[in-house]
Scaffold this active site. Structure first.
Site, PDB file in Angstrom:
ATOM      1  N   LYS A   1      -4.973   5.589   8.017  1.00  0.00           N
ATOM      2  CA  LYS A   1      -5.012   4.065   8.063  1.00  0.00           C
ATOM      3  C   LYS A   1      -3.753   3.602   8.860  1.00  0.00           C
ATOM      4  O   LYS A   1      -2.726   4.110   8.722  1.00  0.00           O
ATOM      5  CB  LYS A   1      -5.043   3.532   6.641  1.00  0.00           C
ATOM      6  CG  LYS A   1      -6.172   3.821   5.740  1.00  0.00           C
ATOM      7  CD  LYS A   1      -6.031   3.191   4.394  1.00  0.00           C
ATOM      8  CE  LYS A   1      -7.153   3.637   3.442  1.00  0.00           C
ATOM      9  NZ  LYS A   1      -8.473   3.077   3.862  1.00  0.00           N
TER      10      LYS A   1
ATOM     11  N   ASP B   1     -10.041   9.805   0.076  1.00  0.00           N
ATOM     12  CA  ASP B   1      -8.552   9.405   0.261  1.00  0.00           C
ATOM     13  C   ASP B   1      -7.748  10.571  -0.272  1.00  0.00           C
ATOM     14  O   ASP B   1      -7.829  11.045  -1.366  1.00  0.00           O
ATOM     15  CB  ASP B   1      -8.161   8.116  -0.597  1.00  0.00           C
ATOM     16  CG  ASP B   1      -8.624   7.030   0.173  1.00  0.00           C
ATOM     17  OD1 ASP B   1      -9.100   7.035   1.376  1.00  0.00           O
ATOM     18  OD2 ASP B   1      -8.410   5.739  -0.132  1.00  0.00           O
TER      19      ASP B   1
END
Length: 336
Positions: A87, A30
């Site tokens: 996302k 991430d």
């Protein structure tokens, strides 16, 4: 003669799953900006996941968590040569279409963000870009695969730095596959009916409210699909899982991986790779933690290597005791 993959029955599915398999054995990190993306690439990440905040900060901030700013995602795409994922909210078709138009390499329909739809996930077969989705159980994994997910990951409990839930979800899926391998076709069809019943919840609720008869196999319950078609599709996936002894798509670990040893543990439990969310950039030494976790995944079955790369890293991210989280605080419960 030139073959058009689009015309084959599973043409685009082959392409999507093929891309996902290319990430096998690697670490996906991430990142929230181009600088972090560069650190991840330098450390050996096979891909990065672009989002506005790492899960620990999303958890701390509360409120509604949405798709990251497309400008920020574009900056990350421009900064690295490895694949960039992003996302979208569960069921948020418009966010997913925007990400696809932006050119991301894969979309994570993620419980880390605030769900947009409490009844359905996205029909991922209607997209060209591949999807990854989280799962706590074989039922969740199979439903996402039927919808077109090219990769599954454990949900774990994101943003906690606590690997216990990721371990639980991996063990639950592995045990369910073990049980499935002992079943005959009739029993497997019964499992398919149970797994498919989640798609009928909207229609069932409306019919009950209106005093109508219950949902039948021939009723359309999700997009253009009847309940019977969904049952049959899930049944075929379950048969494939029984034959393979594993999911037919790659299955990564995610949700609480914070140390090289955590990453090695998940690989030992059968993960095909590892997502690391807050564990790197919430640690005291992100570049070194990133490199060490990559090394641990590559050498997960060599304890001496895991021990060596874990030396002198500094403080790991501050963790949370997941057993003290209320049901509302558990991100893993989002989705169906």
């Amino acid at each position: 003669m030139k073959i058009n993959l689009e015309e084959l029955k599973f043409g685009t599915e082959l392409i999507k799953r093929g891309f996902a398999k290319m990430q096998k054995g690697g670490v996906i990190m991430d990142v929230t900006n181009a600088e972090q993306a560069a650190i991840a690439e330098e450390a050996g990440a096979v891909a990065v996941m672009a989002l506005h905040k790492v899960p620990a900060d999303i958890r701390a901030a509360g409120g509604v968590a949405r798709m990251a700013d497309p400008k920020k995602i574009q900056e990350i795409i421009d900064a690295v040569t490895i694949p960039v994922m992003a996302k979208c909210r569960i069921g948020h078709i418009a966010e997913a279409r925007a990400l696809e138009a932006l050119g991301v390499d894969m979309i994570d329909e993620s419980e880390v963000l605030t769900p947009a739809d409490v009844f359905f996930h996205i029909d991922k077969r209607k997209f060209v870009v591949p999807f990854v989705c989280g799962a706590r159980s074989l039922g969740e994994a199979v439903r996402r695969i039927w919808e077109g997910a090219a990769m599954i990951r454990t949900k774990g409990e994101a943003g906690t730095g606590n690997v216990v839930e990721a371990v639980k979800h991996m063990r639950l899926i592995n045990r369910a596959i073990f049980e499935l391998q002992k079943m005959n076709e009739e029993r497997i069809y019964g499992v398919a009916e149970k797994y498919a019943s989640r798609y009928a919840e909207l229609a069932s609720r409306v019919r009950e409210e209106m005093g109508l008869e219950s949902v039948s196999r021939n009723d359309v319950v999700f997009e253009e699909y009847t309940l019977g078609e969904i049952i049959d599709g899930i049944y075929e996936i379950l048969l494939e899982i029984r034959e393979l002894g594993r999911l037919p798509v790659v299955n990564f670990a995610a949700g609480g991986v914070a140390t090289p040893a955590d990453a090695a543990l998940m690989m030992q439990l059968g993960a095909d790779g590892v997502f690391v969310g807050s564990g790197i950039f919430k640690s005291s030494n992100p570049p070194e933690y990133a490199k060490a976790i990559v090394e641990a995944v590559q050498h997960y079955d060599e304890p001496e290597v895991v021990a060596e790369v874990s030396k002198g890293l500094g403080e790991a991210m501050k963790g949370l005791d997941v057993f003290k989280l209320s049901e509302d605080e558990r991100l893993q419960t989002r989705g169906l």
